[in-house]
Design a protein around this motif. Structure first.
Motif, short mmCIF file in Angstrom:
data_model
loop_
_atom_site.label_atom_id
_atom_site.label_comp_id
_atom_site.label_asym_id
_atom_site.label_seq_id
_atom_site.Cartn_x
_atom_site.Cartn_y
_atom_site.Cartn_z
N LEU A 223 0.86 -1.19 0.00
CA LEU A 223 0.00 0.00 0.00
C LEU A 223 0.89 1.24 0.00
O LEU A 223 1.72 1.42 0.90
N ILE A 224 0.72 2.08 -1.01
CA ILE A 224 1.60 3.22 -1.21
C ILE A 224 0.92 4.50 -0.73
O ILE A 224 -0.16 4.87 -1.20
N ALA A 225 1.56 5.16 0.24
CA ALA A 225 0.99 6.37 0.86
C ALA A 225 2.04 7.46 0.90
O ALA A 225 2.29 8.07 1.94
N THR A 226 2.65 7.72 -0.26
CA THR A 226 3.76 8.67 -0.32
C THR A 226 3.36 10.04 -0.85
O THR A 226 4.23 10.90 -1.03
N ASN A 227 2.09 10.26 -1.13
CA ASN A 227 1.54 11.56 -1.48
C ASN A 227 2.36 12.28 -2.56
O ASN A 227 2.36 11.87 -3.71
N GLY A 228 3.07 13.34 -2.21
CA GLY A 228 3.79 14.14 -3.20
C GLY A 228 4.94 13.43 -3.87
O GLY A 228 5.43 13.87 -4.92
N PHE A 229 5.40 12.32 -3.29
CA PHE A 229 6.50 11.55 -3.88
C PHE A 229 6.00 10.37 -4.70
O PHE A 229 6.78 9.53 -5.14
N ALA A 230 4.69 10.26 -4.90
CA ALA A 230 4.09 9.07 -5.50
C ALA A 230 4.60 8.77 -6.89
O ALA A 230 4.72 7.61 -7.29
N ASN A 231 4.92 9.82 -7.66
CA ASN A 231 5.29 9.57 -9.06
C ASN A 231 6.65 8.92 -9.23
O ASN A 231 7.03 8.56 -10.34
N SER A 232 7.40 8.76 -8.14
CA SER A 232 8.64 7.99 -8.24
C SER A 232 8.34 6.50 -8.35
O SER A 232 9.21 5.71 -8.76
N LEU A 233 7.11 6.11 -7.99
CA LEU A 233 6.70 4.70 -8.05
C LEU A 233 5.50 4.46 -8.94
O LEU A 233 5.31 3.36 -9.44
N LEU A 234 4.67 5.48 -9.15
CA LEU A 234 3.39 5.29 -9.84
C LEU A 234 3.22 6.31 -10.96
O LEU A 234 3.88 7.36 -10.97
#
Length: 373
Positions: A223-234
């Protein structure tokens, strides 16, 4: 990293849920999963020494949207969509207060006030003319008339004579809130590993293979909850948005109390520990602030200091004690993205600068993506 047998066995083997990000969303997701699955092995991975994005770096506003924000959002959202967003914020704050308690998060309901600079007369007039419309739209949520006109009781300079106040807005102590969340996670047997960056992941049929900067391991659910950093993974409709903040040294006999907004929320300030905390300025150069790099820029810092000197504390000497920045996640819509993105992978991201208000409920929604484990 050369993990020992004991380290691998105790921390990262047979993991049921791995959550990326130990901020408000990530920890609330972990706590909700613990409530659903008392015996599950839950692991939270955090790239920073402390929560890296905005959860420990925000201004501590328990807010639902100033009147100019509400009216501006009506240009891109239907009334039904906007009412749903505000309801989520209201329910989120109540959920956070119930989970941790007002004392543990330093909650105070001193009201929120929108100020309008002298040069913003057109916006001021538009908002004054639409107070009734905003109150009518939000009455089913708050059960009372929340937007009211109030006088400039704190003696700010260079603004229109009156504020438009939201009587139910409050403020919290961000540090206390996150310490309480981390403490609750520890008591709930949730493992949090810091300074671990998730670099990639691959679904493998049995779960997810996760590659970090230090080791690789398998987890049943990610479960990915990285908000502003999400585009490094998604690849999702979310962009980083840096928020720069300054805080003064203690000011003797400071009478300012509450949360305050300027220019559709692009500037915001509050009192805390006899200091003024002031943030914003992203609107001065949106492209430059669309970054995952922490730091402060002369353009924004100079503007924040100017507002302190000319508007907020025009007759009071002050010193800047500290400056910092946080990374938010924003997009074309303000509704957060909470969805399944693979057989065993999901995300809860794009908090739109409302992490305190909606982080608790967003985390809980993320924990319910998978109905069975």
């Amino acid at each position: 990293m050369n993990l020992s047998y004991w380290e691998r066995k105790s921390w990262i083997s047979n993991t049921d849920f791995t959550i990326v990000g130990s901020g408000i969303v990530g920890l609330n997701c972990a706590l909700e999963l613990r409530a659903r699955y008392p015996k599950a092995k839950i692991l939270v991975l955090e790239k920073g020494i402390l929560p890296q994005g905005a959860s420990t770096k925000n201004a501590g506003f328990a807010c639902f949207g100033s009147i100019s924000e509400i009216l501006a959002d009506l240009r891109t959202h239907s009334e039904e969509e906007l009412a749903a967003l505000v309801l989520d914020r209201w329910n989120g704050i109540q959920s956070l207060r119930k989970l941790l308690g007002d004392k543990a998060i330093g909650y105070e309901q001193n009201g929120g006030h929108e100020l309008f600079l002298k040069q913003d007369a057109k916006s001021y007039q538009h908002c004054m003319e639409n107070i009734g419309k905003a109150n009518e739209l939000l009455a089913p949520i708050f059960k009372e008339t929340v937007f009211k006109v109030s006088e400039n009781s704190f003696g700010f300079n260079g603004i229109q004579r009156q504020y438009i106040s939201h009587t139910l807005e409050g403020q919290i102590d961000t540090g206390k809130m996150m310490l309480s969340l981390v403490g609750l996670a520890q008591k709930s047997n949730i493992q949090v590993l810091n300074s671990i960056t998730v670099e990639d992941f691959v679904e493998n049929g049995q779960g997810v293979s996760v590659k970090t900067n230090l080791f690789e391991f398998n987890t049943k659910k990610l479960l990915i909850a990285t908000n502003g950093f999400a585009n490094s993974l998604l690849e999702e409709n979310v962009l980083p948005a840096r928020a720069q903040i300054i805080i003064t040294a203690p000011i003797k006999n400071l009478s300012i109390e509450g949360t305050f907004h300027l220019q559709e929320g692009y500037y915001y300030f509050r009192n805390i520990d006899n200091r003024i905390l002031l943030g914003g300025g992203r609107n001065l150069d949106f492209k430059a602030e669309e970054t995952t790099q922490f730091g402060n820029t002369p353009l924004v810092l100079n503007k924040l200091e100017e507002l302190l000197r000319t508007v907020i504390l025009p007759y009071t000497p002050f010193e800047i004690a500290q400056q910092w920045s946080g990374i938010m996640g924003v997009g074309s819509q303000k509704k957060p993205i909470v969805r399944q993105i693979g057989a065993n992978t999901a995300c809860g991201i794009r908090l739109g600068g409302m992490g305190i208000a909606i982080g608790t409920t967003t985390g809980r929604q993320l924990a319910h993506i998978f109905q069975e484990v």
